[in-house]
Write a protein that holds these residues in place. Structure first.
Motif, short mmCIF file in Angstrom:
data_model
loop_
_atom_site.label_atom_id
_atom_site.label_comp_id
_atom_site.label_asym_id
_atom_site.label_seq_id
_atom_site.Cartn_x
_atom_site.Cartn_y
_atom_site.Cartn_z
N TYR A 62 14.65 71.17 -7.66
CA TYR A 62 16.02 71.61 -7.49
C TYR A 62 16.91 70.40 -7.27
O TYR A 62 16.68 69.60 -6.35
CB TYR A 62 16.10 72.59 -6.31
CG TYR A 62 17.49 72.96 -5.88
CD1 TYR A 62 18.41 73.46 -6.79
CD2 TYR A 62 17.89 72.82 -4.55
CE1 TYR A 62 19.68 73.80 -6.39
CE2 TYR A 62 19.16 73.17 -4.15
CZ TYR A 62 20.05 73.65 -5.08
OH TYR A 62 21.32 73.99 -4.68
N GLU A 63 17.92 70.23 -8.11
CA GLU A 63 18.75 69.03 -8.05
C GLU A 63 19.58 68.95 -6.78
O GLU A 63 20.00 67.87 -6.37
CB GLU A 63 19.66 68.94 -9.29
CG GLU A 63 20.75 69.99 -9.36
CD GLU A 63 20.31 71.33 -9.93
OE1 GLU A 63 21.11 72.27 -9.90
OE2 GLU A 63 19.17 71.45 -10.41
N GLY A 64 19.78 70.07 -6.10
CA GLY A 64 20.57 70.07 -4.87
C GLY A 64 19.75 69.85 -3.62
O GLY A 64 20.29 69.89 -2.50
N ASP A 75 25.52 70.43 1.38
CA ASP A 75 25.93 71.56 0.55
C ASP A 75 26.30 72.73 1.46
O ASP A 75 25.45 73.30 2.13
CB ASP A 75 24.78 71.94 -0.39
CG ASP A 75 25.11 73.13 -1.27
OD1 ASP A 75 26.29 73.53 -1.34
OD2 ASP A 75 24.18 73.65 -1.90
N ASN A 77 27.03 75.73 0.75
CA ASN A 77 26.53 77.04 0.31
C ASN A 77 25.04 77.25 0.53
O ASN A 77 24.57 78.38 0.51
CB ASN A 77 26.86 77.26 -1.16
CG ASN A 77 28.34 77.43 -1.38
OD1 ASN A 77 29.05 77.92 -0.51
ND2 ASN A 77 28.82 77.00 -2.53
N ASN A 78 24.25 76.18 0.69
CA ASN A 78 22.81 76.33 0.77
C ASN A 78 22.16 75.69 1.99
O ASN A 78 21.01 75.97 2.29
CB ASN A 78 22.15 75.75 -0.49
CG ASN A 78 22.55 76.52 -1.73
OD1 ASN A 78 22.34 77.71 -1.82
ND2 ASN A 78 23.15 75.84 -2.68
N ILE A 132 29.94 69.23 0.09
CA ILE A 132 29.99 69.59 -1.32
C ILE A 132 29.67 71.08 -1.42
O ILE A 132 29.14 71.68 -0.48
CB ILE A 132 29.00 68.77 -2.19
CG1 ILE A 132 27.56 69.05 -1.78
CG2 ILE A 132 29.31 67.30 -2.12
CD1 ILE A 132 26.54 68.51 -2.76
N THR A 133 29.97 71.66 -2.56
CA THR A 133 29.66 73.08 -2.78
C THR A 133 28.95 73.22 -4.13
O THR A 133 29.54 73.03 -5.18
CB THR A 133 30.95 73.95 -2.78
OG1 THR A 133 31.88 73.39 -3.70
CG2 THR A 133 31.57 74.00 -1.40
N LEU A 134 27.68 73.52 -4.06
CA LEU A 134 26.88 73.83 -5.25
C LEU A 134 26.73 75.34 -5.33
O LEU A 134 27.02 76.06 -4.38
CB LEU A 134 25.52 73.15 -5.15
CG LEU A 134 25.52 71.63 -5.05
CD1 LEU A 134 24.10 71.11 -4.84
CD2 LEU A 134 26.15 71.01 -6.27
N ASP A 135 26.27 75.82 -6.47
CA ASP A 135 26.03 77.26 -6.60
C ASP A 135 25.00 77.70 -5.58
O ASP A 135 24.01 77.01 -5.33
CB ASP A 135 25.52 77.60 -8.01
CG ASP A 135 26.59 77.40 -9.06
OD1 ASP A 135 27.78 77.47 -8.73
OD2 ASP A 135 26.22 77.15 -10.23
N GLU A 136 25.24 78.86 -5.01
CA GLU A 136 24.31 79.38 -4.00
C GLU A 136 22.99 79.76 -4.66
O GLU A 136 22.96 80.46 -5.66
CB GLU A 136 24.93 80.60 -3.30
CG GLU A 136 24.16 81.05 -2.10
CD GLU A 136 24.89 82.12 -1.30
OE1 GLU A 136 25.04 81.94 -0.10
OE2 GLU A 136 25.31 83.11 -1.92
N LYS A 137 21.90 79.27 -4.10
CA LYS A 137 20.55 79.57 -4.59
C LYS A 137 19.90 80.56 -3.62
O LYS A 137 19.81 80.26 -2.43
CB LYS A 137 19.70 78.31 -4.68
CG LYS A 137 20.25 77.24 -5.60
CD LYS A 137 20.07 77.62 -7.03
CE LYS A 137 18.73 77.16 -7.50
NZ LYS A 137 18.45 77.44 -8.87
#
Length: 151
Positions: A62-64, A75, A77-78, A132-137
């Protein structure tokens, strides 16, 4: 070739359950019945291990991942609530509000959390460059409140 390996495996497993003496009694006949079931079961298990199913398709790259607590950036979101321990003034109050209020589209959205005081917004402003804000996984979002680490 595969059939020969399977037959060899079945014979090897079956020979492990052969009686030591050739004297057969009523009691031995009963145990042989259950031994036969053991041979069949072990053959099925051995064959399933030999042929095996496909590996689980877990996302291990997972890149995040660095942004879940292993770098300067976090992040929103995660990341787990405990990641905010690194940032003085964030844990537990502001951190709890962040993990309960996501997901966020931009780091600036964190200021829209209901119930933030002026002092809490000042603390957020201090660390805003680290967010930062990445897509929630789903596999990480489920652990935002409790990641199973206990003291």
């Amino acid at each position: 070739m595969i059939k020969a390996v399977i037959v060899f495996a079945i014979v090897a497993v079956a020979s492990a359950f052969m009686p030591i003496s050739s004297v057969r009694s009523a009691r031995m006949e009963v145990s042989m019945k259950s031994d036969f079931q053991k041979v069949i079961a072990s053959s099925v298990i051995g064959a399933s291990l030999f042929f095996g199913g496909s590996a689980a398709r877990a996302e291990i790259d997972y890149e995040g991942l660095p942004f879940l607590g292993g770098s300067e950036k976090i992040d929103l979101n995660n990341a787990n609530v405990r990641v905010y321990l690194k940032l003085p003034g964030m844990y537990p109050n502001i951190a709890g509000k962040i993990v309960k209020s996501g997901p966020f589209k931009t780091p600036a959205d964190v200021y829209n959390i209901k119930g933030l005081s002026g002092a809490e917004k000042e603390v957020l402003k201090k660390y805003e460059s680290r967010f930062i804000t990445l897509d929630e996984k789903p596999e990480y979002a489920i652990d935002k409140f409790n990641n199973g680490l206990y003291r």
